[in-house]
Design a protein around this motif. Structure first.
Motif, PDB file in Angstrom:
ATOM      1  N   UNK A   1       0.784  -1.244   0.000  1.00 39.93           N
ATOM      2  CA  UNK A   1       0.000   0.000   0.000  1.00 39.93           C
ATOM      3  C   UNK A   1       0.809   1.285   0.000  1.00 39.93           C
ATOM      4  N   UNK A   2       1.971   1.286   0.644  1.00 37.46           N
ATOM      5  CA  UNK A   2       2.728   2.534   0.763  1.00 37.46           C
ATOM      6  C   UNK A   2       3.652   2.785  -0.426  1.00 37.46           C
ATOM      7  N   UNK A   3       3.612   1.934  -1.438  1.00 39.78           N
ATOM      8  CA  UNK A   3       4.504   2.107  -2.582  1.00 39.78           C
ATOM      9  C   UNK A   3       4.183   3.419  -3.299  1.00 39.78           C
TER      10      UNK A   3
ATOM     11  N   UNK B   1       6.570 -11.264  13.387  1.00 45.25           N
ATOM     12  CA  UNK B   1       6.530 -11.884  14.710  1.00 45.25           C
ATOM     13  C   UNK B   1       7.286 -13.210  14.672  1.00 45.25           C
ATOM     14  N   UNK B   2       7.375 -13.857  15.826  1.00 40.38           N
ATOM     15  CA  UNK B   2       8.080 -15.136  15.898  1.00 40.38           C
ATOM     16  C   UNK B   2       7.423 -16.203  15.038  1.00 40.38           C
ATOM     17  N   UNK B   3       6.097 -16.119  14.885  1.00 42.52           N
ATOM     18  CA  UNK B   3       5.408 -17.125  14.068  1.00 42.52           C
ATOM     19  C   UNK B   3       5.270 -16.684  12.612  1.00 42.52           C
ATOM     20  N   UNK B   4       5.953 -15.595  12.219  1.00 50.02           N
ATOM     21  CA  UNK B   4       6.027 -15.223  10.811  1.00 50.02           C
ATOM     22  C   UNK B   4       5.011 -14.216  10.327  1.00 50.02           C
ATOM     23  N   UNK B   5       4.102 -13.751  11.181  1.00 52.19           N
ATOM     24  CA  UNK B   5       3.105 -12.767  10.746  1.00 52.19           C
ATOM     25  C   UNK B   5       3.706 -11.364  10.723  1.00 52.19           C
ATOM     26  N   UNK B   6       3.169 -10.510   9.862  1.00 57.50           N
ATOM     27  CA  UNK B   6       3.601  -9.117   9.828  1.00 57.50           C
ATOM     28  C   UNK B   6       3.153  -8.453  11.125  1.00 57.50           C
ATOM     29  N   UNK B   7       4.077  -7.768  11.793  1.00 60.24           N
ATOM     30  CA  UNK B   7       3.734  -7.124  13.062  1.00 60.24           C
ATOM     31  C   UNK B   7       2.671  -6.048  12.856  1.00 60.24           C
ATOM     32  N   UNK B   8       1.852  -5.858  13.901  1.00 63.23           N
ATOM     33  CA  UNK B   8       0.763  -4.889  13.816  1.00 63.23           C
ATOM     34  C   UNK B   8       1.279  -3.480  13.529  1.00 63.23           C
ATOM     35  N   UNK B   9       2.342  -3.077  14.252  1.00 66.43           N
ATOM     36  CA  UNK B   9       2.884  -1.733  14.053  1.00 66.43           C
ATOM     37  C   UNK B   9       3.456  -1.572  12.645  1.00 66.43           C
ATOM     38  N   UNK B  10       4.033  -2.646  12.096  1.00 66.58           N
ATOM     39  CA  UNK B  10       4.541  -2.593  10.726  1.00 66.58           C
ATOM     40  C   UNK B  10       3.394  -2.420   9.738  1.00 66.58           C
ATOM     41  N   UNK B  11       2.345  -3.201   9.931  1.00 68.08           N
ATOM     42  CA  UNK B  11       1.185  -3.092   9.045  1.00 68.08           C
ATOM     43  C   UNK B  11       0.576  -1.698   9.102  1.00 68.08           C
ATOM     44  N   UNK B  12       0.568  -1.131  10.304  1.00 72.38           N
ATOM     45  CA  UNK B  12       0.035   0.217  10.476  1.00 72.38           C
ATOM     46  C   UNK B  12       0.882   1.237   9.736  1.00 72.38           C
ATOM     47  N   UNK B  13       2.218   1.106   9.847  1.00 70.79           N
ATOM     48  CA  UNK B  13       3.117   2.046   9.176  1.00 70.79           C
ATOM     49  C   UNK B  13       3.050   1.909   7.660  1.00 70.79           C
ATOM     50  N   UNK B  14       2.748   0.687   7.177  1.00 62.35           N
ATOM     51  CA  UNK B  14       2.725   0.422   5.731  1.00 62.35           C
ATOM     52  C   UNK B  14       1.336   0.588   5.118  1.00 62.35           C
ATOM     53  N   UNK B  15       0.382   1.093   5.914  1.00 59.60           N
ATOM     54  CA  UNK B  15      -0.965   1.431   5.425  1.00 59.60           C
ATOM     55  C   UNK B  15      -1.811   0.215   5.071  1.00 59.60           C
ATOM     56  N   UNK B  16      -1.638  -0.897   5.778  1.00 56.17           N
ATOM     57  CA  UNK B  16      -2.550  -2.028   5.608  1.00 56.17           C
ATOM     58  C   UNK B  16      -3.773  -1.775   6.507  1.00 56.17           C
ATOM     59  N   UNK B  17      -4.873  -1.386   5.910  1.00 63.00           N
ATOM     60  CA  UNK B  17      -6.088  -1.082   6.666  1.00 63.00           C
ATOM     61  C   UNK B  17      -6.956  -2.331   6.803  1.00 63.00           C
TER      62      UNK B  17
END
Length: 265
Positions: free
Chosen positions: A183-185, A199-215
């Motif tokens: 989204x942020x491209x 995260x440890x289990x491989x998911x995109x961290x919440x704060x990362x998703x927030x910074x990258x505009x994943x709504x």
């Protein structure tokens, strides 16, 4: 405008110049001459002549800490002599040792400065004579460094392209094909890929998703983005009233004073 270093150089030579052993030795001698001045001045500061003229005096009048102390001793000796009925001490003779030390201080500092200037000139001339050889070596080192920088730059560009591609493929997965790019491209405020953390289990961290505009409305596949670890408290609508039944106490007719709990209505 800063003062020129000397006749050879505008600015002071950098401390990290790759000097030859000869020039290093001369620089050390120069630094030693400077240190000798600093040491002598510090150890003999009491005899350093200072201009103590007062406002309105046109000619300089010199004194020193040691001389002022000696003058105070002279006044005390004069008072004691008068009190004892003796002759006053000779002023010139009394102050002569300190004035001699002041003169010695001045002449010694001047001599030390001459030696330092001489050592500086020898160091400067020797350094100037090696500039061509030194410059050729630095040019070659700069060329090697440019080649290394170019390799690093190409590697960085390739790594950036790989990062962007995998971020876009992740976006395609999490949006079920809704987005082909992250989204942020192309964001004018920055694409912020440096925030990509998992995260440890491989998911995109919440704060990362927030910074990258994943709504939230973009996410179509669960389990790829970490849930909010600190979800906001539910908002209570002040206009919504939850009905709470009230309990009324009824009494049988004719027994108004009885303690009977009737039906709830």
């Amino acid at each position: 405008m800063p003062k020129q270093y000397d006749a050879n150089f505008v600015n002071e030579p950098p401390s990290d110049l790759p000097l030859s052993p000869k020039v290093k030795s001369l620089r050390k001698a120069y630094q030693g001459a400077q240190d000798a001045i600093t040491k002598y001045v510090s150890e003999n500061a009491r005899y350093r002549p200072m201009d103590v003229r007062r406002l309105g005096e046109s000619k300089p009048r010199y004194s020193a800490v040691a001389l002022e102390e000696k003058k105070k001793e002279l006044r005390e000796a004069e008072i004691a002599a008068v009190e004892a009925g003796k002759l006053l001490p000779d002023k010139d003779e009394f102050l002569a040792p300190v004035k001699a030390k002041m003169d010695e201080y001045k002449r010694t500092v001047e001599a030390l400065k001459v030696l330092a200037a001489k050592a500086k000139q020898e160091y400067s001339n020797a350094l100037f004579g090696e500039l061509k050889t030194m410059g050729l070596k630095e040019a070659e080192k700069a060329y090697t460094a440019r080649q290394d920088w170019e390799k690093a730059w190409k590697a960085m560009v390739a790594a950036r392209a790989t990062l962007e591609r995998h971020a876009s493929l992740f976006s395609w997965c999490v949006t079920a094909g809704g987005y082909e790019d992250y989204p942020s491209k192309g964001d004018s405020q920055g694409e912020r890929l440096e925030y990509w953390e998992i995260t440890e289990d491989g998911r995109l961290k919440f704060e990362s998703a927030k910074a990258l505009d994943f709504y939230d409305n973009m996410v179509k596949v669960d389990g790829l983005i970490e849930p909010d670890p600190n979800p906001p408290a539910p908002v209570v609508d002040e206009w919504v009233v939850n009905h709470i039944p009230r309990q009324f106490y009824s009494k049988p007719l004719g027994h108004e004073d009885a303690n009977h709990v009737g039906d709830i209505y």
